[in-house]
Structures are given as C-alpha cells and as structure tokens.
Design a protein around this motif. Structure first.
Motif, PDB file in Angstrom:
ATOM      1  N   UNK A   8      46.763  45.112  40.347  1.00 46.10           N
ATOM      2  CA  UNK A   8      45.496  45.280  41.052  1.00 46.10           C
ATOM      3  C   UNK A   8      44.416  44.372  40.476  1.00 46.10           C
ATOM      4  N   UNK A   9      44.376  44.267  39.157  1.00 44.20           N
ATOM      5  CA  UNK A   9      43.393  43.400  38.511  1.00 44.20           C
ATOM      6  C   UNK A   9      43.623  41.948  38.897  1.00 44.20           C
ATOM      7  N   UNK A  10      44.870  41.525  38.909  1.00 43.23           N
ATOM      8  CA  UNK A  10      45.200  40.141  39.283  1.00 43.23           C
ATOM      9  C   UNK A  10      44.781  39.854  40.721  1.00 43.23           C
ATOM     10  N   UNK A  11      45.118  40.753  41.636  1.00 48.85           N
ATOM     11  CA  UNK A  11      44.763  40.587  43.044  1.00 48.85           C
ATOM     12  C   UNK A  11      43.250  40.563  43.230  1.00 48.85           C
ATOM     13  N   UNK A  12      42.562  41.481  42.563  1.00 45.93           N
ATOM     14  CA  UNK A  12      41.106  41.572  42.678  1.00 45.93           C
ATOM     15  C   UNK A  12      40.421  40.331  42.110  1.00 45.93           C
ATOM     16  N   UNK A  13      40.820  39.895  40.918  1.00 43.02           N
ATOM     17  CA  UNK A  13      40.179  38.728  40.302  1.00 43.02           C
ATOM     18  C   UNK A  13      40.491  37.436  41.044  1.00 43.02           C
ATOM     19  N   UNK A  14      41.676  37.334  41.650  1.00 45.85           N
ATOM     20  CA  UNK A  14      41.972  36.142  42.456  1.00 45.85           C
ATOM     21  C   UNK A  14      41.044  36.057  43.655  1.00 45.85           C
ATOM     22  N   UNK A  15      40.795  37.185  44.293  1.00 44.53           N
ATOM     23  CA  UNK A  15      39.893  37.213  45.444  1.00 44.53           C
ATOM     24  C   UNK A  15      38.462  36.926  45.009  1.00 44.53           C
ATOM     25  N   UNK A  16      38.040  37.510  43.916  1.00 45.60           N
ATOM     26  CA  UNK A  16      36.680  37.310  43.414  1.00 45.60           C
ATOM     27  C   UNK A  16      36.480  35.880  42.932  1.00 45.60           C
ATOM     28  N   UNK A  17      37.523  35.269  42.361  1.00 47.20           N
ATOM     29  CA  UNK A  17      37.433  33.887  41.875  1.00 47.20           C
ATOM     30  C   UNK A  17      37.259  32.890  43.016  1.00 47.20           C
ATOM     31  N   UNK A  18      37.662  33.241  44.224  1.00 51.77           N
ATOM     32  CA  UNK A  18      37.436  32.359  45.368  1.00 51.77           C
ATOM     33  C   UNK A  18      35.952  32.134  45.605  1.00 51.77           C
ATOM     34  N   UNK A  19      35.142  33.113  45.251  1.00 52.51           N
ATOM     35  CA  UNK A  19      33.713  33.036  45.507  1.00 52.51           C
ATOM     36  C   UNK A  19      32.897  32.619  44.283  1.00 52.51           C
ATOM     37  N   UNK A  20      33.235  33.139  43.101  1.00 56.31           N
ATOM     38  CA  UNK A  20      32.398  32.850  41.937  1.00 56.31           C
ATOM     39  C   UNK A  20      33.127  32.116  40.816  1.00 56.31           C
ATOM     40  N   UNK A  21      34.394  31.840  40.958  1.00 52.53           N
ATOM     41  CA  UNK A  21      35.127  31.052  39.964  1.00 52.53           C
ATOM     42  C   UNK A  21      35.182  31.728  38.609  1.00 52.53           C
ATOM     43  N   UNK A  22      34.915  30.956  37.585  1.00 58.11           N
ATOM     44  CA  UNK A  22      34.980  31.476  36.214  1.00 58.11           C
ATOM     45  C   UNK A  22      33.761  32.320  35.838  1.00 58.11           C
ATOM     46  N   UNK A  23      32.822  32.458  36.730  1.00 59.81           N
ATOM     47  CA  UNK A  23      31.636  33.264  36.463  1.00 59.81           C
ATOM     48  C   UNK A  23      31.931  34.759  36.477  1.00 59.81           C
ATOM     49  N   UNK A  24      33.178  35.133  36.639  1.00 61.43           N
ATOM     50  CA  UNK A  24      33.569  36.550  36.574  1.00 61.43           C
ATOM     51  C   UNK A  24      33.198  37.129  35.214  1.00 61.43           C
ATOM     52  N   UNK A  25      33.278  36.320  34.189  1.00 59.64           N
ATOM     53  CA  UNK A  25      32.951  36.797  32.842  1.00 59.64           C
ATOM     54  C   UNK A  25      31.491  37.234  32.740  1.00 59.64           C
ATOM     55  N   UNK A  26      30.608  36.628  33.550  1.00 64.69           N
ATOM     56  CA  UNK A  26      29.196  37.026  33.522  1.00 64.69           C
ATOM     57  C   UNK A  26      28.990  38.426  34.089  1.00 64.69           C
ATOM     58  N   UNK A  27      29.878  38.857  34.959  1.00 64.61           N
ATOM     59  CA  UNK A  27      29.772  40.211  35.501  1.00 64.61           C
ATOM     60  C   UNK A  27      30.150  41.263  34.463  1.00 64.61           C
ATOM     61  N   UNK A  28      31.146  40.955  33.656  1.00 60.41           N
ATOM     62  CA  UNK A  28      31.640  41.943  32.692  1.00 60.41           C
ATOM     63  C   UNK A  28      30.858  41.895  31.382  1.00 60.41           C
ATOM     64  N   UNK A  29      30.634  40.695  30.848  1.00 56.85           N
ATOM     65  CA  UNK A  29      29.938  40.541  29.565  1.00 56.85           C
ATOM     66  C   UNK A  29      28.457  40.300  29.800  1.00 56.85           C
ATOM     67  N   UNK A  30      27.756  41.352  30.140  1.00 56.18           N
ATOM     68  CA  UNK A  30      26.320  41.248  30.372  1.00 56.18           C
ATOM     69  C   UNK A  30      25.566  41.559  29.092  1.00 56.18           C
ATOM     70  N   UNK A  31      24.354  41.066  29.002  1.00 56.53           N
ATOM     71  CA  UNK A  31      23.552  41.272  27.802  1.00 56.53           C
ATOM     72  C   UNK A  31      22.966  42.663  27.682  1.00 56.53           C
ATOM     73  N   UNK A  32      22.694  43.310  28.822  1.00 54.72           N
ATOM     74  CA  UNK A  32      22.047  44.613  28.765  1.00 54.72           C
ATOM     75  C   UNK A  32      23.009  45.760  28.467  1.00 54.72           C
TER      76      UNK A  32
END
Length: 180
Positions: A8-32
């Motif tokens: 599920x994670x692989x499928x989800x991140x592949x779909x999300x990477x189509x739109x934001x690429x490697x910026x997925x890390x910014x969603x998870x590793x936030x400063x706040x």
C-alpha cells in the motif's frame, strides 16, 4: 486505523510522486510536528502523530475521519487521490498548468483542459505527468495528468486535450455525499 502495508505504501507513494516527486519527504519531516499516513476504511489520511495517538481511544466504528484524506484504495488495489489533498500537493508540485479565466468553469465542471484554455505551463513537463491546475491568479483549482509534453503541446490545435482531468474543487459540491 492502521499503518499502511508495504504494498500500500509503495502504491500510494508512486501515485503521490507523480505530482510532487521527491518532495514527499517534506510532508513527513515537517519542522512543527511529525506527520504520518494512516489507513482507515480504505482511505489514506495525513495526520499528526499527536492527533493519531488521541484517536486510538475512539472505536473504529465511531471514527469517521481523521486528519486530511489524501485518497482511497479501490477494490482492485489502485490508489485514487481526492481533491481534499490539493492544498498539500500544490505546495510541493513540480509541474503546474495555469488556465485562463474562460477555461476555469469547464475544468471545475469536470472537463479536461484544452489547449485554448492554457495560460502558462511549467517548462519541460513530460507526457503523462501529474500536474496541478491553477487559475491565472495562482489559486489551485485541481489536478490532472498531461496528455502531451510541453514541446508537443505547442504544436497542437486549440481544441486538443492538454490535461486529463483527475480532480477539482468543484467536487466538493458534486460529490459531497461520498467524498468523506
């Protein structure tokens, strides 16, 4: 509510990477605060860990929604993104398309974007790449998939489809019963 499996994670991140690429890390590793993705009733939610811990005290049957819904898994295992994640993916989008005011209403009614409605396009956008559709005033209207690359788009006729419609903010009205 549970963590996503490896598939599920692989499928989800592949779909999300189509739109934001490697910026997925910014969603998870936030400063706040630390955020994560959780699955509840075939829907993937983006939620802070503190809210997630508090939600464990609520039973599965009573829990309706949790955080921001990014989309849902279909019965065949594919992932379909919802318009509710637009504000988050618009921040980190790699490829963008701006449409003219006369093209906004057809897009918000669920139609594809034709070349005559295009105002600007991010350079070097490849074919079948996820794009965020903006109005000319930089308001995110939805997202879709490019039908042709940027260089091919310039040679097309005005009625040719440039962006295939995936989701738009008009879905809040059209699908209000089934969206959440």
């Amino acid at each position: 509510m549970r963590p996503l499996t490896e598939l599920e994670t692989k499928t989800f991140f592949e779909k999300l990477a189509k739109y934001i690429g490697r910026n997925i890390t910014h969603l998870i590793d936030r400063g706040d605060e630390t955020y994560c993705f959780r699955l509840h009733r075939d829907r993937v939610y983006y939620v802070s860990e503190s809210v997630m811990r508090k939600a464990t005290s609520v039973g599965r049957d009573q829990l309706i929604s949790l955080g921001i819904c990014f989309g849902k898994f279909t019965k065949t295992g594919k992932f379909r993104m919802h318009v509710t994640c637009l504000d988050y993916i618009a921040q980190y989008a790699k490829h963008k398309v701006w449409i003219k005011p006369n093209g906004e209403m057809p897009f918000l009614y669920g139609n594809h974007v034709v070349k005559a409605h295009i105002g600007r396009v991010t350079e070097d956008t490849p074919e079948h790449q996820g794009v965020i559709v903006y109005s000319m005033t930089d308001v995110p209207l939805g997202f879709g998939v490019t039908a042709r690359s940027t260089s091919d788009t310039r040679k097309m006729e005005p009625t040719a489809i440039v962006v295939f419609h995936q989701a738009d903010i008009g879905e809040y009205l059209r699908q209000e019963d089934t969206l959440f």
